[in-house]
Scaffold this motif. Structure first.
Motif, mmCIF file in Angstrom:
data_model
loop_
_atom_site.group_PDB
_atom_site.id
_atom_site.type_symbol
_atom_site.label_atom_id
_atom_site.label_comp_id
_atom_site.label_asym_id
_atom_site.label_seq_id
_atom_site.Cartn_x
_atom_site.Cartn_y
_atom_site.Cartn_z
ATOM 1 N N LYS A 151 0.548 -1.162 -0.124
ATOM 2 C CA LYS A 151 0.222 0.057 0.172
ATOM 3 C C LYS A 151 1.101 1.310 -0.391
ATOM 4 N N VAL A 152 0.576 1.932 -0.983
ATOM 5 C CA VAL A 152 1.592 3.436 -0.951
ATOM 6 C C VAL A 152 0.692 4.222 -0.992
ATOM 7 N N PHE A 153 0.971 4.957 -0.385
ATOM 8 C CA PHE A 153 0.414 6.610 -0.204
ATOM 9 C C PHE A 153 1.670 7.871 0.237
ATOM 10 N N ALA A 154 0.228 8.879 -0.342
ATOM 11 C CA ALA A 154 0.724 10.386 0.181
ATOM 12 C C ALA A 154 1.045 10.747 1.649
ATOM 13 N N ARG A 155 1.938 10.800 2.022
ATOM 14 C CA ARG A 155 2.030 11.043 3.582
ATOM 15 C C ARG A 155 0.177 12.152 4.221
ATOM 16 N N GLU A 156 0.021 12.832 3.067
ATOM 17 C CA GLU A 156 -1.468 13.778 2.991
ATOM 18 C C GLU A 156 -2.328 13.156 3.575
ATOM 19 N N VAL A 157 -2.230 12.000 3.281
ATOM 20 C CA VAL A 157 -3.836 11.124 2.831
ATOM 21 C C VAL A 157 -3.937 10.505 4.591
ATOM 22 N N LEU A 158 -3.174 9.663 5.126
ATOM 23 C CA LEU A 158 -3.344 9.911 6.507
ATOM 24 C C LEU A 158 -2.836 11.163 7.540
ATOM 25 N N ALA A 159 -2.488 11.935 6.380
ATOM 26 C CA ALA A 159 -2.854 12.679 8.343
ATOM 27 C C ALA A 159 -4.052 12.844 8.756
ATOM 28 N N ASP A 160 -5.730 13.430 8.584
ATOM 29 C CA ASP A 160 -6.909 13.021 9.600
ATOM 30 C C ASP A 160 -7.429 11.480 9.713
#
Length: 240
Positions: A165-174
């Motif tokens: 699972k590859v995420f841009a960091r900002e999608v995990l921020a909230d």
């Protein structure tokens, strides 16, 4: 004047529990891959008891750029992933299991859509390409869980329990992650979908190992995963 080190763009989190035979080979492959961007590797040992911890003095000397974080006791894969996310500094995050089931070279292809701005979340799906199946009950369990997520959340997901699972960091921020075990896979997938994130899936290869070789997920993990995906679907948005 010395040139300051480049900040990592990609953070590769390697959760480890009792992987004495495979950890060094995995790290050697990860370090050899050209991801096209500066990358950091964070190994999170989740209380290994099989001699894996005896490797760390030599690994630290051999791989000084790799960060090693040790849990005092075994808390579960989800806890290790959460520790790695909190300690990481890259703008993109991916998890690499400390076994030889997944090929780190394939992270490059999963990373590209995020770097191009085409996606903010990319999953590597083992079911979009023909791959060997060692245990049909695991295969069916994943397909059932993925199918339930697709049904309940109205978004097609073929491989909710993929490691890649590859995420841009900002999608995990909230998103507040809480899982300690393998249900972290369901929690990540479902909370992203509840937040309206689109998940892009790309095919990856997969070489499943046996229980004797160290495979750890069990039927009870599927039960907890089903409970997790159901709970998140009907939870209040503010609790996510």
């Amino acid at each position: 004047m010395p040139v300051p080190p480049r900040l990592p763009v990609l953070s590769i989190i390697v959760p480890v529990f009792n992987e004495r035979d495979t950890l060094r080979p995995v790290l050697q492959v990860v370090r050899a891959v050209d991801f096209g961007v500066p990358a950091e590797v964070l190994v999170v040992d989740d209380g290994s008891t099989d001699g894996t911890r005896d490797l760390y003095p030599a690994l630290r000397a051999e791989m000084p750029e790799v960060r090693f974080i040790l849990h005092a006791a075994n808390r579960g894969k989800g806890a290790a992933v959460r520790t790695g996310i909190a300690a990481s500094s890259g703008g993109v995050i991916v998890v690499q299991d400390a076994d030889l089931e997944y090929d780190p070279v394939e992270i490059r292809g999963l990373l590209l859509p995020i770097l191009r701005g085409e996606a903010s979340v990319v999953f590597g799906s083992r079911f979009l390409r023909k791959n060997p199946v060692r245990y049909h009950k695991y295969y069916l369990g994943n397909r059932v869980l993925s199918g339930m997520i697709s049904l309940l959340y109205g978004a097609r997901v073929t491989d909710a329990y993929t490691c890649y699972k590859v995420f841009a960091r900002e999608v995990l921020a909230d998103i507040r992650l809480e899982s300690c075990g393998f249900e972290i896979e369901a929690e990540l997938t479902c909370k992203l979908l509840r937040r309206g994130r689109r998940i892009m899936e790309l095919p990856i290869s997969y070489r499943p190992r046996s229980i004797v070789e160290g495979k750890k997920i069990r039927f009870r993990d599927a039960v907890v995963g089903m409970q997790t995906l159901t709970r998140i679907r009907f939870a209040s948005q503010r609790t996510l």
